[in-house]
Write a protein that holds these residues in place. Sequence first.
Motif, short mmCIF file in Angstrom:
data_model
loop_
_atom_site.label_atom_id
_atom_site.label_comp_id
_atom_site.label_asym_id
_atom_site.label_seq_id
_atom_site.Cartn_x
_atom_site.Cartn_y
_atom_site.Cartn_z
N ASN A 11 11.09 -6.62 -5.90
CA ASN A 11 9.86 -5.96 -5.50
C ASN A 11 10.13 -4.41 -5.32
O ASN A 11 11.24 -4.12 -4.73
N TYR A 12 9.12 -3.56 -5.37
CA TYR A 12 9.29 -2.32 -4.78
C TYR A 12 8.39 -1.91 -3.79
O TYR A 12 7.06 -2.40 -3.76
N ILE A 13 8.54 -1.45 -2.42
CA ILE A 13 7.56 -1.18 -1.42
C ILE A 13 7.80 0.28 -0.89
O ILE A 13 8.89 0.94 -1.04
N THR A 14 6.51 0.87 -0.19
CA THR A 14 6.92 2.12 0.39
C THR A 14 6.46 1.93 1.91
O THR A 14 5.51 1.04 2.21
N TRP A 15 7.07 2.34 2.73
CA TRP A 15 6.78 2.28 4.33
C TRP A 15 5.64 2.89 4.89
O TRP A 15 4.93 4.08 3.96
N MET A 16 4.70 2.43 5.52
CA MET A 16 3.59 3.17 5.97
C MET A 16 4.18 4.33 6.97
O MET A 16 4.42 3.96 8.25
N GLU A 17 3.84 5.49 6.50
CA GLU A 17 4.16 6.60 7.54
C GLU A 17 3.70 8.12 6.95
O GLU A 17 3.12 7.85 5.78
N PRO A 24 0.03 -5.19 -7.71
CA PRO A 24 0.69 -3.88 -7.57
C PRO A 24 0.17 -2.60 -8.21
O PRO A 24 -0.70 -2.76 -9.18
N ILE A 25 0.46 -1.50 -7.48
CA ILE A 25 0.19 -0.39 -8.10
C ILE A 25 1.26 0.47 -8.99
O ILE A 25 2.24 0.69 -8.43
N TRP A 26 0.99 0.56 -10.19
CA TRP A 26 2.03 0.95 -10.99
C TRP A 26 2.27 2.78 -10.81
O TRP A 26 1.21 3.39 -11.28
N ALA A 27 3.19 3.30 -10.26
CA ALA A 27 3.17 4.53 -9.88
C ALA A 27 4.65 4.92 -9.90
O ALA A 27 5.58 4.46 -9.68
N ARG A 28 4.64 6.48 -9.84
CA ARG A 28 5.89 6.97 -9.63
C ARG A 28 5.82 7.81 -8.26
O ARG A 28 4.77 8.48 -7.94
N VAL A 29 6.75 7.51 -7.59
CA VAL A 29 6.65 7.90 -5.97
C VAL A 29 7.90 8.65 -5.73
O VAL A 29 9.06 8.56 -6.48
N LYS A 64 -1.14 9.56 12.05
CA LYS A 64 -2.04 9.17 11.06
C LYS A 64 -1.50 9.39 9.64
O LYS A 64 -0.97 10.19 9.28
N GLY A 65 -1.95 8.37 8.80
CA GLY A 65 -1.61 8.51 7.26
C GLY A 65 -2.67 8.16 6.45
O GLY A 65 -3.26 7.09 6.65
N ASP A 66 -2.79 9.09 5.11
CA ASP A 66 -3.44 8.64 4.21
C ASP A 66 -2.82 7.40 3.27
O ASP A 66 -1.85 7.92 2.83
N MET A 67 -3.55 6.35 2.75
CA MET A 67 -3.10 5.43 2.29
C MET A 67 -3.83 5.10 1.01
O MET A 67 -5.01 5.23 1.27
N ILE A 80 0.76 -1.09 -0.07
CA ILE A 80 -0.17 -0.20 -0.11
C ILE A 80 0.88 1.08 0.18
O ILE A 80 2.25 1.11 0.39
N VAL A 81 0.47 2.32 -0.59
CA VAL A 81 1.15 3.50 -0.86
C VAL A 81 0.57 4.82 -0.13
O VAL A 81 -0.47 5.11 -0.49
N PRO A 82 1.61 5.46 0.75
CA PRO A 82 1.07 6.63 1.27
C PRO A 82 0.78 7.73 0.17
O PRO A 82 1.74 7.98 -0.68
N ILE A 83 -0.27 8.52 0.35
CA ILE A 83 -0.95 9.54 -0.60
C ILE A 83 0.26 10.52 -0.81
O ILE A 83 0.62 10.71 -2.27
#
Length: 253
Positions: free
Chosen positions: A247-253, A232-237, A221-224, A181-184
């Motif tokens: 794999n690519y991941i993003t931390w929950m923060e 997977p979500i194909w995204a530029r982060v 609190k964080g919007d995800m 999951i990806v932080p907004i």
Amino acid sequence: MRKILVFRLQGKMAHFRRYYTNSTALSYWVPPRTTVVGIIAGLMGWSRNSYYEVFSLGRCRIALQTVFPLKKQIQKLNLLMVKSSNDLNGSQKYHSQTPTELVIPQNIRDEILDYRVWLSHNDGNIMKQLENLLEDRRPVYQSRGISLGLGVASHLGWTVFDGTVDGEEINDTEIVPISSIVPINLIQDIDVAAGERAYRLVREELPLEFDSKRRITERGKGDMVINLSGRPIWARVSAALRLGDGNYITWME
């Protein structure tokens, strides 16, 4: 490079209660970071409310993935008013019919809930203790404390250890498949092309961190963005972690 533990939280159904609900018990789609930390602390035998600082955002990094498609179902539960152990037989005349939102797999007969967790802690001793606990393959509950519940004790679950992996922090990625999951606040663009990139995207504000008095911290609190299809979500982060397994991941923060 950062060493990361990879494991699954699995079970048949879950209820991750939204902290602001009252008469109707609504559920998050995924276990919030605070819930994952509580599960880990419980498995390691830590007492309630004793671990918030140890697993704070500054010391412990967590990412999470929905492996299989999810759906929700509302059931009315007949809750008891329990003031003593004598009330557990249902003899109290006051019962409460509470609509409760359950997270279940798309096909509950043949499938299970499956959340993959990536965890990295600054304390090597905690990493080693948790690794030893998770890799024990004996057919018993792998817990030094409470049994694993997916949100509430009635929804028992179990862990599956996937091993360890190294990860490298990267910034300003191209369009890449983000497994977690990806932080907004990290998202710069999402590729919504049709075809194999099947999306069921939802946005949820998840609790991430408590202080010692069990209050949400300033960063707590964080919007995800969550893809309920399990893909997977194909995204530029703006920031991600590239793992040794590709794999690519993003931390929950």
